[in-house]
Design an enzyme around this catalytic site. Structure first.
Site, mmCIF file in Angstrom:
data_model
loop_
_atom_site.group_PDB
_atom_site.id
_atom_site.type_symbol
_atom_site.label_atom_id
_atom_site.label_comp_id
_atom_site.label_asym_id
_atom_site.label_seq_id
_atom_site.Cartn_x
_atom_site.Cartn_y
_atom_site.Cartn_z
ATOM 1 N N ASN A 7 -16.461 -1.100 -23.720
ATOM 2 C CA ASN A 7 -15.430 -0.717 -22.749
ATOM 3 C C ASN A 7 -15.449 -1.774 -21.652
ATOM 4 O OD1 ASN A 7 -13.849 0.398 -20.776
ATOM 5 N ND2 ASN A 7 -14.856 2.390 -20.768
ATOM 6 N N ARG A 90 -12.373 -0.014 -26.367
ATOM 7 C CA ARG A 90 -11.419 0.792 -25.619
ATOM 8 C C ARG A 90 -10.334 -0.155 -25.104
ATOM 9 N NH1 ARG A 90 -11.732 2.759 -19.524
ATOM 10 N NH2 ARG A 90 -9.944 4.146 -19.559
ATOM 11 N N HIS A 179 -6.422 8.555 -20.690
ATOM 12 C CA HIS A 179 -7.557 9.394 -21.138
ATOM 13 C C HIS A 179 -7.284 10.016 -22.506
ATOM 14 C CE1 HIS A 179 -8.348 10.227 -16.580
ATOM 15 N NE2 HIS A 179 -9.153 9.257 -16.988
ATOM 16 N N GLY A 209 -12.382 13.785 -13.741
ATOM 17 C CA GLY A 209 -13.446 12.838 -13.410
ATOM 18 C C GLY A 209 -12.990 11.999 -12.236
ATOM 19 N N GLY A 211 -11.078 9.506 -12.292
ATOM 20 C CA GLY A 211 -9.645 9.651 -12.571
ATOM 21 C C GLY A 211 -9.462 11.015 -13.202
ATOM 22 N N ARG A 240 -7.166 8.210 -5.969
ATOM 23 C CA ARG A 240 -5.727 8.013 -6.195
ATOM 24 C C ARG A 240 -4.953 9.201 -5.635
ATOM 25 N NH1 ARG A 240 -7.032 7.087 -12.073
ATOM 26 N NH2 ARG A 240 -7.662 4.895 -12.214
ATOM 27 N N GLY A 333 -15.151 18.355 -14.218
ATOM 28 C CA GLY A 333 -14.876 19.491 -15.100
ATOM 29 C C GLY A 333 -16.133 20.049 -15.756
ATOM 30 N N GLU A 334 -17.074 19.160 -16.066
ATOM 31 C CA GLU A 334 -18.291 19.606 -16.751
ATOM 32 C C GLU A 334 -19.328 20.173 -15.787
ATOM 33 O OE1 GLU A 334 -19.694 16.290 -19.206
ATOM 34 O OE2 GLU A 334 -17.652 15.985 -19.897
ATOM 35 N N ASN A 335 -19.255 19.728 -14.524
ATOM 36 C CA ASN A 335 -20.354 20.051 -13.609
ATOM 37 C C ASN A 335 -20.011 20.882 -12.385
ATOM 38 O OD1 ASN A 335 -22.592 18.430 -14.798
ATOM 39 N ND2 ASN A 335 -21.111 16.786 -14.492
ATOM 40 N N GLU A 384 -16.148 9.812 -25.040
ATOM 41 C CA GLU A 384 -15.139 8.836 -25.462
ATOM 42 C C GLU A 384 -15.738 7.778 -26.385
ATOM 43 O OE1 GLU A 384 -14.002 8.831 -21.254
ATOM 44 O OE2 GLU A 384 -11.996 8.344 -21.939
HETATM 45 P P1 AMP Z 1 -16.440 10.679 -14.511
HETATM 46 O O1 AMP Z 1 -15.296 9.798 -14.108
HETATM 47 O O2 AMP Z 1 -16.110 11.583 -15.668
HETATM 48 O O3 AMP Z 1 -17.730 9.939 -14.701
HETATM 49 O O4 AMP Z 1 -16.684 11.691 -13.285
HETATM 50 C C1 AMP Z 1 -17.082 11.234 -12.007
HETATM 51 C C2 AMP Z 1 -16.936 12.380 -11.033
HETATM 52 O O5 AMP Z 1 -17.742 13.485 -11.470
HETATM 53 C C3 AMP Z 1 -17.392 12.035 -9.621
HETATM 54 O O6 AMP Z 1 -16.429 12.466 -8.678
HETATM 55 C C4 AMP Z 1 -18.649 12.859 -9.459
HETATM 56 O O7 AMP Z 1 -18.852 13.295 -8.193
HETATM 57 C C5 AMP Z 1 -18.373 14.064 -10.327
HETATM 58 N N1 AMP Z 1 -19.633 14.729 -10.656
HETATM 59 C C6 AMP Z 1 -20.632 14.266 -11.441
HETATM 60 N N2 AMP Z 1 -21.663 15.161 -11.434
HETATM 61 C C7 AMP Z 1 -21.301 16.190 -10.632
HETATM 62 C C8 AMP Z 1 -21.930 17.414 -10.196
HETATM 63 N N3 AMP Z 1 -23.134 17.745 -10.607
HETATM 64 N N4 AMP Z 1 -21.227 18.203 -9.364
HETATM 65 C C9 AMP Z 1 -20.003 17.866 -8.934
HETATM 66 N N5 AMP Z 1 -19.361 16.738 -9.297
HETATM 67 C C10 AMP Z 1 -19.991 15.911 -10.130
#
Ligand code: AMP
Length: 399
Positions: A7, A90, A179, A209, A211, A240, A333-335, A384
């Site tokens: 990537n 990518r 995405h 994330g 983005g 953004r 979304g995951e965390n 991804e």
């Molecule tokens: P990504 O682009 O998918 O890597 O996501 C990055 C974003 O995920 C950033 O804004 C991080 O703050 C958020 N993030 C990662 N871990 C956590 C967490 N444990 N709680 C809240 N936000 C998180």
């Protein structure tokens, strides 16, 4: 089969070596600060991450360094480069030319070059990555996996902007969406996880994330998505702005005496939750902590982010005449259960019920909704790199 996934960004190159039989990453890392000073991060599976400061003047040196790390006697994961059977790249923008992944040959490379005007920041770096691999590993097949490809199934009514038609005809100005690799991977896995027939399913994927984008996936095909010609359109994001009244551009230029480049820089890099918090942070971990400590701007930023996501979800429920599952993925979304709770709270009228015992779950696949919930809500971690490796294997096996 061992697949190297690349990537390539303008000053970084993320990589993973994936064993397609086990679907595990054998090693992963990033060559960072390319052309600035240079840092190589390399992590063999199950081992400590190695961080080495080393001069990385260009992407060619970056690729050589990562290949050296992968084959290194001390902590390499392969004996020789011959073990790498294909490289998956990518590629951010495939325009209207690519609706699926492709083996890269000279004609494809030319077509990716033709998409540069649609993604002047991303595509040139992707092309550099491809050319460097072609130079260093001649004879190894390269596959291009496009961020835009999955959304090429959008109907015209969803992708046309309300602009004079000639700009679509002349420049292909339209909504493309991004995405796509993640939306495709996550929506497929969500069907398996929720026991839905992909050919008869209504899924909304929230890729939240750095983005962030949302997509409506009907019967396995993307029918709408929030990002547009570029990743700037859509919901409020980390830095953004997402959707704004286009007049704001002209307004800022005249009031602040700024150039168009300065305004675009603000909209891309200084807006979103970073902007709303007056420059405090785009990282949701910081926002969570600050909001809990009573910081009103951090709370407002999370509210605006969640509200803008909920508006897309609501719109897409209408687009698909219903919804079977709402799926969260990517870093936030995951965390981030606080953001997830804020978003799902808008859908109580639909009979969405979240199970409080699992609602705070982090980083893993989980059904968030109760068995009685009228709509399933779940977290599916995105991957991804694995999706790119899978696409690469399929194409290489068909050569
Ligand atoms: P990504 O682009 O998918 O890597 O996501 C990055 C974003 O995920 C950033 O804004 C991080 O703050 C958020 N993030 C990662 N871990 C956590 C967490 N444990 N709680 C809240 N936000 C998180």
């Amino acid at each position: 089969m061992k697949i190297l996934v690349i990537n390539c960004g303008s000053s970084s190159l993320k990589y993973q070596l994936i064993d397609s039989n086990t679907e595990e990453a054998l090693a992963s890392g990033i060559c960072d600060r390319i052309g600035i000073d240079g840092e190589l991060k390399y992590q063999p599976a199950g081992c400590e991450k190695n961080v080495t400061k080393v001069a990385i003047p260009n992407h060619e040196v970056a690729v050589k360094l990562l290949l050296e790390a992968l084959t290194n006697e001390k902590n390499g994961v392969i004996k020789s480069l011959d073990e790498i059977q294909a490289v998956g790249h990518r590629v951010v923008h495939g325009g209207e030319k690519f609706s699926s992944s492709v083996i890269i040959d000279e004609e494809v490379l030319t077509q990716i070059e033709e998409c540069v005007e649609l993604a002047p920041i991303h595509n040139p770096s992707n092309i550099v990555g491809i050319k460097v691999i072609q130079n260093i590993m001649p004879g190894v097949p390269n596959v291009g996996v496009f961020d835009t490809a999955f959304h090429q199934t959008m109907p015209k009514k969803a992708y046309m902007y309300g602009l004079p038609l000639k700009y679509y005809d002349k420049y292909k100005i339209r909504r493309y969406g991004f995405h796509g690799t993640s939306h495709s991977f996550v929506s497929k896995r969500a069907c398996e996880f929720c026991g839905l027939d992909p050919k008869n399913s209504k899924i909304i994927v929230c890729h939240l994330g750095g983005g962030a984008s949302i997509s409506a996936v009907l019967n396995g095909e993307s029918i709408d998505t929030s990002m547009g010609l570029t990743p700037l359109e859509g919901m409020v994001m980390g830095t953004r702005c997402g959707n704004i009244d286009a007049t704001i551009v002209e307004f800022l230029m005249s009031k602040e005496n700024m150039t168009i480049e300065q305004v675009m820089d603000i909209l891309n890099k200084k807006s979103g939750v970073l902007g709303i918090t007056n420059g405090f942070s785009s990282d949701f971990r910081d926002l969570n902590d600050a909001a809990e400590a009573g910081d009103e701007l951090a709370d407002l930023a999370m509210e605006a982010f969640s509200y803008s996501a909920a508006k897309y979800i609501g719109g897409y429920i209408m687009s698909m005449h219903g919804v079977d599952a709402i799926v969260f993925t990517a870093g936030i979304g995951e965390n981030d259960h606080i953001v997830r709770d804020k978003i799902t709270s808008y859908f109580d009228y639909l009979g969405v019920e979240i199970n409080p015992e699992v609602s705070k779950s982090r980083g893993k696949e989980v059904m968030l909704s109760t068995p009685d919930s009228k709509v399933k809500v779940c977290v599916i971690p995105t991957n991804e790199e694995l999706a790119i490796a899978r696409e690469t294997v399929i194409l290489v096996n068909n050569i």
